[in-house]
Design a protein around this motif. Structure first.
Motif, PDB file in Angstrom:
ATOM      1  N   VAL A 113       0.819  -1.038   0.034  1.00 26.25           N
ATOM      2  CA  VAL A 113       0.079  -0.081  -0.020  1.00 26.25           C
ATOM      3  C   VAL A 113       0.975   1.324   0.212  1.00 26.25           C
ATOM      4  N   ASP A 118      -1.281  -0.506  -7.237  1.00 25.59           N
ATOM      5  CA  ASP A 118      -2.611  -0.585  -7.881  1.00 25.59           C
ATOM      6  C   ASP A 118      -3.651  -1.591  -7.052  1.00 25.59           C
ATOM      7  N   ARG A 119      -4.757  -1.454  -7.032  1.00 27.80           N
ATOM      8  CA  ARG A 119      -5.633  -2.233  -6.369  1.00 27.80           C
ATOM      9  C   ARG A 119      -5.530  -3.590  -6.585  1.00 27.80           C
ATOM     10  N   GLU A 120      -5.129  -4.077  -7.622  1.00 30.71           N
ATOM     11  CA  GLU A 120      -4.931  -5.555  -8.176  1.00 30.71           C
ATOM     12  C   GLU A 120      -3.911  -6.066  -7.400  1.00 30.71           C
ATOM     13  N   ILE A 123      -4.691  -6.246  -3.350  1.00 36.89           N
ATOM     14  CA  ILE A 123      -5.154  -7.469  -3.230  1.00 36.89           C
ATOM     15  C   ILE A 123      -4.577  -8.918  -3.062  1.00 36.89           C
ATOM     16  N   TRP A 193      -7.627  -0.381   5.172  1.00 37.12           N
ATOM     17  CA  TRP A 193      -7.628  -0.067   3.821  1.00 37.12           C
ATOM     18  C   TRP A 193      -8.850  -0.154   3.017  1.00 37.12           C
ATOM     19  N   PHE A 194      -9.699  -0.963   3.355  1.00 35.92           N
ATOM     20  CA  PHE A 194     -10.908  -1.526   2.505  1.00 35.92           C
ATOM     21  C   PHE A 194     -11.676  -0.169   3.100  1.00 35.92           C
ATOM     22  N   ALA A 197      -9.299   3.685   2.327  1.00 32.59           N
ATOM     23  CA  ALA A 197      -8.839   3.974   1.050  1.00 32.59           C
ATOM     24  C   ALA A 197      -9.683   3.410  -0.222  1.00 32.59           C
ATOM     25  N   ASP A 198     -10.124   2.229   0.231  1.00 28.56           N
ATOM     26  CA  ASP A 198     -10.966   1.565  -1.272  1.00 28.56           C
ATOM     27  C   ASP A 198     -12.581   1.741  -1.024  1.00 28.56           C
ATOM     28  N   GLN A 199     -13.199   2.050   0.175  1.00 30.10           N
ATOM     29  CA  GLN A 199     -14.499   2.456   0.153  1.00 30.10           C
ATOM     30  C   GLN A 199     -14.730   4.126   0.366  1.00 30.10           C
TER      31      GLN A 199
END
Length: 529
Positions: A113, A118-120, A123, A193-194, A197-199
């Motif tokens: 992070v 990138d997101r991929e 994950i 993070w979810f 950053a992600d949500q």
């Protein structure tokens, strides 16, 4: 609980530091090594005999390594209760061998992070098999040792040397506690993070905060209170907790608290001229800018030389010898600076109790983040006060507009007031605080105290007049009545900066006009409790 001899170890680590030395130590005790992917490769290249995990399970690693240890022959070997006849029978029936030691550290999620992946990729760096093995081994710590921290490799080797290749129950129990803390921290980072950053959540339904012990402190705010410093787990932080202590006694709870207050305020000026902040009991008692650090220090000290005794100093430039010499003139607890030259270090070395902290880059005052405060039965959570006001956002509400100098002083006073405990009043003139009133139950008293401090400072310095004459005054919240503003007029202020928004704004504006003041509204307040 008895000692358990380590006969088989499963090693699967992302961080390979210390791995080879550990593998060699295990080999000397005749331990069978089972490993995965890159860990097995590293051990083989070091000349160690290693069995692949696929040899143990009878299944190849698959799906780009996502599935390799999620197998009954792994988790059965970890979870089986050795003294349970039914478990032992199941192991024999399904050809499951016991695993006595697991050495695992997890995929580098935080580092991935932090590097802006990138997101991929992020994950893909969520470890599944690793935490599963950690939790299985930790649950069965009566029989299995679980090591998640490379810093514990030496302790493990020493334990085995002392115990003839075995581990004690107390040692395994300690490792299990660390293991669950490690997986909790890891899941906390992923959840954060979810959520953030992600949500893009501001306040997620569940707030996970993970930290690790940095150090235990002598005591808290008072000697009868215990205290410790914890550091965040995850992407690297930049603040007083990460500063490098060059010299001096151990930092106390109050030292950290005050030094943080000083660093946060001086960071507001990190792109400005040389600036010095002096803090006492988490409140600034003197702040000034200057052409040089020593000039700024002398101006900051003059604001309240009495309170500065035993205070905390932060500067926004590398510390030089002349400034260090001046600071050494009075007793100072802590000095925080981005860096210090050799002359400054040599001067401070003569003050063995003074703590010198080097912070590197100063924190970004505009950075986002959460502030968490415990209350009885819960937590109060809010975003950091990173609000900032620019000139074009100010609204002139009086008949007279401020001069350029008054405007500069207004903005300087406003920046300082943001870091003063409420109710806060700050007088400033020519890039220096003239008087600071903090933490009073009403704004009028803060205005009077700040003016009195300015008058006292003038008398001590032998000045003809207090620096509040011709100053700008900042109020962290609106003036609910004209009395606080009139106290500033009496102190000699000629300009005012305040949020506005009181039902009596018109009354206050009229009083300012009558006194010939220039007043601007920010539309933003800075309460600090």
């Amino acid at each position: 609980m008895s000692d358990v001899t380590i006969k088989r170890a499963l090693l699967s680590v992302s961080d390979k530091s210390g791995l080879i030395e550990l593998g060699q130590a295990l080999g000397r005790h005749g331990v069978e090594l089972v490993s995965t992917g890159g860990t097995a490769k590293a051990l083989r290249e070091a000349g160690l005999a290693v069995k692949d995990i696929s040899d143990l399970t009878g299944f190849p690693e698959m799906m780009d390594g996502r599935v390799k240890t999620l197998h009954p022959k792994v988790h059965g070997g970890l979870l089986a209760v050795r003294g349970n006849a039914e478990h032992v029978a199941a192991m024999q029936a399904h050809d499951i061998g016991a695993i006595d030691l697991v050495v695992v550290n997890l995929y580098p999620f935080a580092a991935t992070v932090a590097k802006g992946a990138d997101r991929e990729e992020i994950i893909e760096n969520i470890d599944i098999g690793g935490p599963s093995m950690v939790r299985s081994a930790a649950k069965n710590h009566e029989s299995v040792a679980i090591v998640t921290d490379p810093a514990d490799y030496a302790r493990l080797v020493a334990e085995m040397e002392e115990k003839g290749g075995a581990t004690s129950y107390d040692f395994r129990r300690m490792l299990a506690a660390k293991a669950y803390a490690a997986t909790a921290a890891y899941d906390s980072m992923i959840a954060s993070w979810f959520a953030f950053a992600d949500q893009g959540a501001q306040f997620p339904e569940s707030l996970s905060v993970s930290s690790r012990l940095g150090s235990t402190l002598r005591y808290g705010e008072n000697p009868h209170q215990s205290a410790a410093l914890y550091l965040p787990v995850g992407p690297s932080a930049n603040g007083i907790a990460q500063a490098r202590q060059v010299q001096g006694k151990e930092l106390s709870y109050n030292n950290y608290n005050d030094a943080d207050a000083a660093l946060e305020l001086v960071s507001e000026f990190r792109d400005g001229p040389p600036t010095v902040v002096i803090v006492k009991h988490a409140n600034p008692c003197g702040v000034a800018t200057g052409a040089t650090l020593i000039e700024a220090y002398e101006a900051a000290l003059a604001c309240d030389s009495v309170s500065a005794f035993g205070g905390i100093i932060a500067v926004n430039r590398p510390l030089d010898g002349p400034t260090a010499e001046a600071i050494s003139g009075i007793f100072t607890e802590v000095v925080a600076a981005p860096d210090a030259d050799e002359d400054a270090k040599a001067i401070f070395a003569k003050k063995k109790n003074l703590r010198l902290l080097l912070t590197g880059d100063l924190p970004d005052p505009a950075r986002p983040g959460l502030q968490i405060k415990s209350i009885a039965g819960g937590l109060l959570v809010q975003g950091r006060d990173n609000g900032r006001i620019t000139r074009d956002q100010l609204k002139v509400v009086t008949k007279r507009a401020p001069t350029e100098q008054e405007l500069n002083d207004c903005l300087f006073a406003w920046t300082v007031a943001k870091h003063v405990k409420s109710n806060a009043i700050v007088y400033a003139k020519a890039g220096s605080t003239a008087g600071i009133g903090a933490g009073q139950m009403n704004r009028l008293e803060s205005a009077r105290i700040a003016a009195w401090k300015a008058k006292d400072a003038a008398e001590k310095a032998g000045w003809a007049e207090a620096r509040t004459l011709g100053s700008a005054v900042a109020s962290d919240a609106f003036f609910p009545f004209a009395d606080g503003l009139l106290a500033a007029v009496e102190a000699g202020a000629t300009a005012v900066i305040q949020p506005g928004g009181s039902i009596r704004d018109e009354e206050v504006i009229a009083a300012a006009d009558e006194a010939g003041l220039a007043m601007v509204f920010t539309g933003m307040r800075h309460f600090r409790h």
